[in-house]
Design an enzyme around this catalytic site. Structure first.
Site, PDB file in Angstrom:
ATOM      1  N   ASP A 111       0.785  -1.242   0.000  1.00  0.00           N
ATOM      2  CA  ASP A 111       0.000   0.000   0.000  1.00  0.00           C
ATOM      3  C   ASP A 111       0.813   1.287   0.000  1.00  0.00           C
ATOM      4  O   ASP A 111       0.265   2.373  -0.216  1.00  0.00           O
ATOM      5  CB  ASP A 111      -0.990  -0.005   1.182  1.00  0.00           C
ATOM      6  CG  ASP A 111      -0.311  -0.230   2.543  1.00  0.00           C
ATOM      7  OD1 ASP A 111       0.842   0.207   2.726  1.00  0.00           O
ATOM      8  OD2 ASP A 111      -0.965  -0.828   3.427  1.00  0.00           O
ATOM      9  N   HIS A 126       6.329  -7.957  -1.419  1.00  0.00           N
ATOM     10  CA  HIS A 126       5.247  -8.363  -2.323  1.00  0.00           C
ATOM     11  C   HIS A 126       4.913  -7.304  -3.361  1.00  0.00           C
ATOM     12  O   HIS A 126       3.826  -7.319  -3.923  1.00  0.00           O
ATOM     13  CB  HIS A 126       4.004  -8.767  -1.514  1.00  0.00           C
ATOM     14  CG  HIS A 126       4.230  -9.990  -0.656  1.00  0.00           C
ATOM     15  ND1 HIS A 126       3.436 -10.339   0.407  1.00  0.00           N
ATOM     16  CD2 HIS A 126       5.197 -10.950  -0.725  1.00  0.00           C
ATOM     17  CE1 HIS A 126       3.889 -11.460   0.958  1.00  0.00           C
ATOM     18  NE2 HIS A 126       4.974 -11.838   0.295  1.00  0.00           N
ATOM     19  N   CYS A 137       7.850  -7.890 -21.470  1.00  0.00           N
ATOM     20  CA  CYS A 137       9.248  -7.430 -21.350  1.00  0.00           C
ATOM     21  C   CYS A 137       9.579  -6.978 -19.923  1.00  0.00           C
ATOM     22  O   CYS A 137      10.706  -6.594 -19.650  1.00  0.00           O
ATOM     23  CB  CYS A 137       9.546  -6.312 -22.356  1.00  0.00           C
ATOM     24  SG  CYS A 137       8.784  -4.732 -21.917  1.00  0.00           S
ATOM     25  N   CYS A 153       2.069  -1.682 -22.548  1.00  0.00           N
ATOM     26  CA  CYS A 153       3.456  -1.323 -22.238  1.00  0.00           C
ATOM     27  C   CYS A 153       3.965  -0.218 -23.169  1.00  0.00           C
ATOM     28  O   CYS A 153       3.789  -0.291 -24.385  1.00  0.00           O
ATOM     29  CB  CYS A 153       4.308  -2.579 -22.379  1.00  0.00           C
ATOM     30  SG  CYS A 153       6.052  -2.290 -22.110  1.00  0.00           S
ATOM     31  N   THR A 194       0.973  -9.496  11.139  1.00  0.00           N
ATOM     32  CA  THR A 194       0.932 -10.493  10.051  1.00  0.00           C
ATOM     33  C   THR A 194       0.463 -11.826  10.600  1.00  0.00           C
ATOM     34  O   THR A 194       0.861 -12.220  11.702  1.00  0.00           O
ATOM     35  CB  THR A 194       2.303 -10.651   9.357  1.00  0.00           C
ATOM     36  OG1 THR A 194       2.202 -11.739   8.412  1.00  0.00           O
ATOM     37  CG2 THR A 194       3.455 -10.917  10.302  1.00  0.00           C
ATOM     38  N   SER A 195      -0.385 -12.507   9.822  1.00  0.00           N
ATOM     39  CA  SER A 195      -0.857 -13.827  10.251  1.00  0.00           C
ATOM     40  C   SER A 195       0.260 -14.858  10.130  1.00  0.00           C
ATOM     41  O   SER A 195       0.099 -15.989  10.582  1.00  0.00           O
ATOM     42  CB  SER A 195      -2.064 -14.255   9.402  1.00  0.00           C
ATOM     43  OG  SER A 195      -1.697 -14.283   8.043  1.00  0.00           O
TER      44      SER A 195
HETATM   45  C1  BJW Z   1      -3.467  -6.497  13.433  1.00  0.00           C
HETATM   46  C2  BJW Z   1      -4.313  -5.404  13.537  1.00  0.00           C
HETATM   47  C3  BJW Z   1      -3.782  -4.253  14.158  1.00  0.00           C
HETATM   48  C4  BJW Z   1      -5.397  -6.975  12.546  1.00  0.00           C
HETATM   49  N1  BJW Z   1      -2.508  -4.246  14.617  1.00  0.00           N
HETATM   50  N2  BJW Z   1      -2.204  -6.467  13.890  1.00  0.00           N
HETATM   51  C5  BJW Z   1       6.711 -22.751   2.415  1.00  0.00           C
HETATM   52  C6  BJW Z   1       5.713 -23.496   2.993  1.00  0.00           C
HETATM   53  C7  BJW Z   1       4.428 -23.479   2.463  1.00  0.00           C
HETATM   54  C8  BJW Z   1       4.114 -22.754   1.334  1.00  0.00           C
HETATM   55  C9  BJW Z   1       5.101 -22.033   0.750  1.00  0.00           C
HETATM   56  C10 BJW Z   1       6.384 -22.025   1.276  1.00  0.00           C
HETATM   57  N3  BJW Z   1       7.139 -21.216   0.511  1.00  0.00           N
HETATM   58  C11 BJW Z   1       6.371 -20.691  -0.475  1.00  0.00           C
HETATM   59  C12 BJW Z   1       5.123 -21.183  -0.353  1.00  0.00           C
HETATM   60  C13 BJW Z   1       3.960 -20.867  -1.250  1.00  0.00           C
HETATM   61  C14 BJW Z   1       3.276 -19.560  -0.926  1.00  0.00           C
HETATM   62  C15 BJW Z   1       2.750 -19.609   0.513  1.00  0.00           C
HETATM   63  O1  BJW Z   1       3.313 -19.070   1.434  1.00  0.00           O
HETATM   64  N4  BJW Z   1       1.626 -20.280   0.702  1.00  0.00           N
HETATM   65  C16 BJW Z   1       1.034 -20.443   2.022  1.00  0.00           C
HETATM   66  C17 BJW Z   1      -0.152 -19.483   2.180  1.00  0.00           C
HETATM   67  C18 BJW Z   1       0.593 -21.858   2.158  1.00  0.00           C
HETATM   68  N5  BJW Z   1       4.166 -18.434  -1.131  1.00  0.00           N
HETATM   69  C19 BJW Z   1       4.336 -17.901  -2.338  1.00  0.00           C
HETATM   70  O2  BJW Z   1       3.762 -18.349  -3.321  1.00  0.00           O
HETATM   71  C20 BJW Z   1       5.292 -16.732  -2.461  1.00  0.00           C
HETATM   72  N6  BJW Z   1       6.190 -16.955  -3.535  1.00  0.00           N
HETATM   73  C21 BJW Z   1       7.193 -17.824  -3.449  1.00  0.00           C
HETATM   74  O3  BJW Z   1       7.408 -18.460  -2.453  1.00  0.00           O
HETATM   75  O4  BJW Z   1       7.973 -17.883  -4.599  1.00  0.00           O
HETATM   76  C22 BJW Z   1       8.925 -18.907  -4.698  1.00  0.00           C
HETATM   77  C23 BJW Z   1       8.236 -20.053  -5.369  1.00  0.00           C
HETATM   78  C24 BJW Z   1       7.707 -19.859  -6.618  1.00  0.00           C
HETATM   79  C25 BJW Z   1       7.095 -20.931  -7.248  1.00  0.00           C
HETATM   80  C26 BJW Z   1       6.990 -22.136  -6.577  1.00  0.00           C
HETATM   81  C27 BJW Z   1       7.520 -22.288  -5.310  1.00  0.00           C
HETATM   82  C28 BJW Z   1       8.164 -21.229  -4.692  1.00  0.00           C
HETATM   83  C29 BJW Z   1       4.549 -15.465  -2.851  1.00  0.00           C
HETATM   84  C30 BJW Z   1       3.596 -15.001  -1.821  1.00  0.00           C
HETATM   85  C31 BJW Z   1       2.825 -13.783  -2.353  1.00  0.00           C
HETATM   86  C32 BJW Z   1       1.736 -13.337  -1.414  1.00  0.00           C
HETATM   87  N7  BJW Z   1       0.880 -12.416  -2.093  1.00  0.00           N
HETATM   88  C33 BJW Z   1      -0.197 -11.763  -1.374  1.00  0.00           C
HETATM   89  C34 BJW Z   1      -1.084 -10.986  -2.363  1.00  0.00           C
HETATM   90  C35 BJW Z   1      -0.389  -9.702  -2.848  1.00  0.00           C
HETATM   91  C36 BJW Z   1      -1.237  -8.985  -3.846  1.00  0.00           C
HETATM   92  C37 BJW Z   1      -2.524  -8.421  -3.251  1.00  0.00           C
HETATM   93  O5  BJW Z   1      -2.475  -7.630  -2.310  1.00  0.00           O
HETATM   94  O6  BJW Z   1      -3.595  -8.782  -3.742  1.00  0.00           O
HETATM   95  O7  BJW Z   1       0.340 -10.929  -0.359  1.00  0.00           O
HETATM   96  S1  BJW Z   1      -1.209 -12.910  -0.452  1.00  0.00           S
HETATM   97  C38 BJW Z   1      -1.485 -11.845   0.922  1.00  0.00           C
HETATM   98  O8  BJW Z   1      -0.927 -12.483   2.090  1.00  0.00           O
HETATM   99  C39 BJW Z   1      -0.645 -10.584   0.643  1.00  0.00           C
HETATM  100  C40 BJW Z   1       0.010 -10.361   1.982  1.00  0.00           C
HETATM  101  O9  BJW Z   1       1.194  -9.595   1.833  1.00  0.00           O
HETATM  102  C41 BJW Z   1       0.248 -11.772   2.483  1.00  0.00           C
HETATM  103  C42 BJW Z   1       0.455 -11.865   3.958  1.00  0.00           C
HETATM  104  O10 BJW Z   1      -0.697 -11.454   4.636  1.00  0.00           O
HETATM  105  P1  BJW Z   1      -0.536 -10.691   6.033  1.00  0.00           P
HETATM  106  O11 BJW Z   1       0.164  -9.412   5.817  1.00  0.00           O
HETATM  107  O12 BJW Z   1       0.022 -11.599   7.033  1.00  0.00           O
HETATM  108  O13 BJW Z   1      -2.048 -10.286   6.343  1.00  0.00           O
HETATM  109  P2  BJW Z   1      -3.209 -11.178   7.001  1.00  0.00           P
HETATM  110  O14 BJW Z   1      -4.488 -10.552   6.619  1.00  0.00           O
HETATM  111  O15 BJW Z   1      -3.040 -12.609   6.707  1.00  0.00           O
HETATM  112  O16 BJW Z   1      -2.995 -11.016   8.577  1.00  0.00           O
HETATM  113  C43 BJW Z   1      -3.290  -9.792   9.219  1.00  0.00           C
HETATM  114  C44 BJW Z   1      -2.838  -9.903  10.659  1.00  0.00           C
HETATM  115  O17 BJW Z   1      -2.965  -8.607  11.234  1.00  0.00           O
HETATM  116  C45 BJW Z   1      -3.674 -10.854  11.507  1.00  0.00           C
HETATM  117  O18 BJW Z   1      -2.804 -11.656  12.304  1.00  0.00           O
HETATM  118  C46 BJW Z   1      -4.501  -9.922  12.380  1.00  0.00           C
HETATM  119  O19 BJW Z   1      -4.781 -10.456  13.671  1.00  0.00           O
HETATM  120  C47 BJW Z   1      -3.576  -8.743  12.503  1.00  0.00           C
HETATM  121  N8  BJW Z   1      -4.170  -7.436  12.810  1.00  0.00           N
HETATM  122  N9  BJW Z   1      -5.513  -5.681  13.012  1.00  0.00           N
HETATM  123  C48 BJW Z   1      -1.765  -5.313  14.488  1.00  0.00           C
HETATM  124  N10 BJW Z   1      -4.560  -3.080  14.342  1.00  0.00           N
END
Ligand code: BJW
Length: 250
Positions: A111, A126, A137, A153, A194-195
């Protein structure tokens, strides 16, 4: 969740905070929640756009299948963001960068609110909602705050997609490596809002802990990383971070 008056910041955290030189902060969607940015998960809910869970609309498959729908989702979020301001957590973190000799802010957020609050050299794992990139490209195209953006592009004319990292896609070149190096070298690591479900970002606190850092989580809910942390502060980042600074000022 504890009320703020019940929240105790340990003397260990206070001492670490006062004496640390090398500090790493990993932020997630929760840090922007108090600005009005919806989180993806949390409280048992999943973000949904027009009936589609976010991991369907924010997926590499959807970029292939229906890029206009993906842009619609990102345009909607950019419009919302253009009305929102950094909150107390973003502002506190911007102050922390001049407090420590070596401060690294790593965010999963797209953001741009950390930068708007004044944070510099933020590692955006991300990508950014304020950018597009060519599907062929890979030329990058900045998107202005007024929202104007290119569908095609400038260099090759092929479709432009949001410059964000979707599931199964690689992180921006060098970003995780730089973050992992900072994690391996830090003395104090904060994990904020982060979750901790998405990798490789969620590995950073594990790397820091393994290398001997003190790890502190701030989140209203417990996460898979909570048990690994030396200290878990159950609360909102915008309330807890100023409290940490205040305790360390006494
Ligand atoms: C508060 C609050 C307040 C509320 N104060 N807190 C190892 C093991 C298993 C799987 C994998 C692994 N390695 C890779 C993977 C696959 C995958 C993955 O992790 N999958 C799991 C989900 C199972 N990862 C990927 O694919 C990544 N790429 C990768 O690893 O590339 C290498 C590769 C390539 C090909 C094959 C294999 C490897 C890429 C991950 C990209 C994530 N993208 C997103 C979307 C971005 C675009 C968009 O915005 O639409 O990113 S998904 C989404 O989740 C977004 C976020 O950045 C990300 C994390 O979420 P976050 O920030 O934790 O938010 P929430 O909502 O989940 O949590 C909010 C928290 O805040 C909560 O805890 C609340 O309680 C708290 N909260 N109010 C403080 N006031």
């Amino acid at each position: 969740m504890q009320s703020l008056s019940e929240l105790t910041i340990s003397s260990t955290l206070r001492d670490r905070f006062m004496n640390a030189n090398r500090v790493l902060v990993l932020t997630g969607a929760g840090v922007s929640a108090e600005s009005g940015v919806p989180t993806f998960r949390g409280g048992g809910n999943t973000a949904v756009w027009k009936g589609m869970p976010f991991d369907v609309i924010s997926s590499a498959q959807m970029v292939q299948r229906d890029l206009p729908a993906v842009w619609e989702w990102f345009d909607y979020r950019r419009q919302l963001l253009s009305t929102l301001r950094p909150n107390a957590a973003h502002l506190e973190l911007a102050k922390w960068q001049s407090r420590f000799t070596d401060f690294k802010l790593v965010t999963q957020n797209i953001d741009g609110l950390h930068q708007l609050a004044g944070s510099r050299d933020v590692i955006e794992l991300h990508g950014s909602i304020w950018g597009g990139r060519c599907t062929t490209c890979h030329s990058r195209h900045e998107i202005g705050r007024a929202g104007e953006r290119a569908d095609a592009c400038f260099d090759c004319g092929d479709p432009v997609r949001p410059d964000v990292v979707l599931f199964g896609e690689m992180l921006p070149a060098g970003s995780f490596e730089a973050a992992a190096e900072a994690a391996a070298n830090c003395e104090l690591c904060f994990v904020l809002g982060t979750s901790a479900l998405v990798y490789p970002a969620a590995a950073l606190p594990e790397i820091a802990r393994e290398a001997g850092a003190f790890v502190c989580e701030v989140d209203p809910e417990r996460t898979p990383l909570s048990d690994l942390c030396h200290e878990v502060l159950t609360g909102k980042a915008g309330e807890v971070l100023p409290l940490i600074s205040a305790v360390a000022a006494v």
